[in-house]
Design a protein around this motif. Structure first.
Motif, mmCIF file in Angstrom:
data_model
loop_
_atom_site.group_PDB
_atom_site.id
_atom_site.type_symbol
_atom_site.label_atom_id
_atom_site.label_comp_id
_atom_site.label_asym_id
_atom_site.label_seq_id
_atom_site.Cartn_x
_atom_site.Cartn_y
_atom_site.Cartn_z
ATOM 1 N N GLU A 6 0.785 -1.101 -0.091
ATOM 2 C CA GLU A 6 -0.084 0.179 0.535
ATOM 3 C C GLU A 6 0.519 1.319 0.188
ATOM 4 O OE1 GLU A 6 -2.841 -0.292 3.321
ATOM 5 O OE2 GLU A 6 -3.681 -2.491 2.797
ATOM 6 N N THR A 7 2.019 1.165 0.241
ATOM 7 C CA THR A 7 3.001 2.037 0.672
ATOM 8 C C THR A 7 3.093 2.928 -1.442
ATOM 9 O OG1 THR A 7 5.380 1.098 0.302
ATOM 10 C CG2 THR A 7 4.423 1.693 1.962
ATOM 11 N N LYS A 8 2.953 3.950 -2.021
ATOM 12 C CA LYS A 8 3.782 4.637 -2.901
ATOM 13 C C LYS A 8 5.337 4.341 -2.753
ATOM 14 C CE LYS A 8 2.749 9.533 -4.397
ATOM 15 N NZ LYS A 8 2.873 10.541 -4.509
ATOM 16 N N ARG A 9 4.708 4.380 -4.120
ATOM 17 C CA ARG A 9 6.455 4.055 -4.295
ATOM 18 C C ARG A 9 6.332 4.535 -6.292
ATOM 19 N NH1 ARG A 9 6.549 -2.430 -4.068
ATOM 20 N NH2 ARG A 9 3.924 -3.264 -5.460
ATOM 21 N N ASP A 10 7.547 4.389 -6.253
ATOM 22 C CA ASP A 10 8.065 4.768 -7.943
ATOM 23 C C ASP A 10 8.386 3.748 -9.096
ATOM 24 O OD1 ASP A 10 8.983 5.476 -10.309
ATOM 25 O OD2 ASP A 10 9.469 7.784 -9.674
ATOM 26 N N GLU A 11 7.674 2.892 -9.625
ATOM 27 C CA GLU A 11 7.539 1.851 -10.109
ATOM 28 C C GLU A 11 8.527 2.107 -10.746
ATOM 29 O OE1 GLU A 11 7.248 -1.128 -9.467
ATOM 30 O OE2 GLU A 11 5.604 -1.494 -7.551
ATOM 31 N N LYS A 12 8.392 2.564 -12.189
ATOM 32 C CA LYS A 12 9.727 3.499 -13.062
ATOM 33 C C LYS A 12 11.529 3.240 -12.963
ATOM 34 C CE LYS A 12 10.541 6.188 -16.637
ATOM 35 N NZ LYS A 12 12.104 6.630 -16.748
ATOM 36 N N LYS A 13 11.502 3.927 -11.542
ATOM 37 C CA LYS A 13 12.664 4.115 -10.854
ATOM 38 C C LYS A 13 13.000 2.487 -10.272
ATOM 39 C CE LYS A 13 12.580 8.933 -9.695
ATOM 40 N NZ LYS A 13 13.156 10.122 -8.296
ATOM 41 N N HIS A 14 12.129 2.365 -9.807
ATOM 42 C CA HIS A 14 12.437 0.669 -8.818
ATOM 43 C C HIS A 14 12.851 -0.064 -10.627
ATOM 44 C CE1 HIS A 14 12.524 -2.494 -6.932
ATOM 45 N NE2 HIS A 14 11.886 -2.853 -6.956
ATOM 46 N N LEU A 15 12.265 -0.359 -11.445
ATOM 47 C CA LEU A 15 12.802 -1.294 -12.013
ATOM 48 C C LEU A 15 14.354 -0.888 -13.149
ATOM 49 C CD1 LEU A 15 9.885 -1.984 -13.932
ATOM 50 C CD2 LEU A 15 10.445 -3.179 -12.956
ATOM 51 N N ASP A 16 14.215 0.579 -12.971
ATOM 52 C CA ASP A 16 14.757 1.337 -13.766
ATOM 53 C C ASP A 16 16.463 0.483 -12.865
ATOM 54 O OD1 ASP A 16 17.100 2.796 -15.802
ATOM 55 O OD2 ASP A 16 17.401 3.658 -13.979
#
Length: 220
Positions: A6-16
């Motif tokens: 449920e926490t807000k995260r940046d999927e694009k940065k994480h995948l990068d």
């Protein structure tokens, strides 16, 4: 956990970050010690942990540090491969030269004085090439990912190139294409060895002599 999802995260940065870690993990690190590799993997693990905690900037910095760490350790090992191989090849050539010098009379009797002088010049040329490698090692761009074989082959052929350059100089001097004052020198043998040593060090001397040979042939 559900709380983490449920926490807000940046999927694009994480995948990068995952992509960069995967690329670094797949780089070949042949020859590095287990400790170095484990330390490198630990840094990548820390970067992944930071990414899961949404500290993307910290993760990026750790990835850069991990890349720099493994690159520095790789350059150290590459220099070891390069210098040790060049030293071994030169040692073999020098031992041959010492044996030839000790049995000089027999060597000259069976193979001739010219062959003896050429052989001795090639030995001195190998020493010049080794000195050139040592002096320029800090400027060389070595990459461990090229593999141990490539480094050793390049070191061997650098020594051979120095020997062939020295041989070319001897032929050029004997033909009076360069240094026509050679016959007037008080100690021609020392002069010949000195020029052979310089030829082994220099990467430009042999090409310049080749150019003179071509120009002379064209003019004739």
């Amino acid at each position: 956990s559900d709380d983490y999802d449920e926490t807000k995260r940046d999927e694009k940065k994480h995948l990068d970050i995952l992509h960069k870690i995967a690329v670094l993990e797949c780089k070949p690190n042949e020859g590095l010690s287990d400790k170095v590799i484990i330390d490198f993997k630990r840094l990548l693990g820390e970067a992944l942990s930071c990414s899961f905690c949404h500290s993307y900037e910290t993760a990026e910095n750790i990835i850069l540090d991990a890349d720099k760490y493994i690159k520095n350790r790789g350059e150290e090992l590459s220099r070891l491969w390069y210098l040790s191989t060049a030293g071994k090849i030169t040692s073999i050539v020098v031992i041959f030269g010492i044996i030839a010098w000790i049995s000089k009379d027999c060597f000259i009797y069976f193979l001739g004085k010219t062959f003896f002088e050429c052989s001795l010049s090639m030995v001195v040329g190998s020493l010049g090439a080794l000195l050139s490698i040592i002096m320029r090692m800090g400027e060389e761009k070595l990459d461990i990912h090229a593999g141990e074989l490539i480094h050793k082959l390049e070191a061997k052929y650098r020594i051979i190139a120095g020997m062939l350059s020295a041989l070319l100089v001897v032929f050029a001097i004997s033909s009076e294409i360069i240094f026509p004052m050679f016959l007037k020198v008080e100690n021609p043998n020392i002069f010949l060895l000195l020029i052979s040593f310089i030829a082994g060090m220099s990467e430009r001397l042999a090409p310049s002599i080749s150019s003179k040979l071509i120009e002379k042939n064209e003019s004739e």
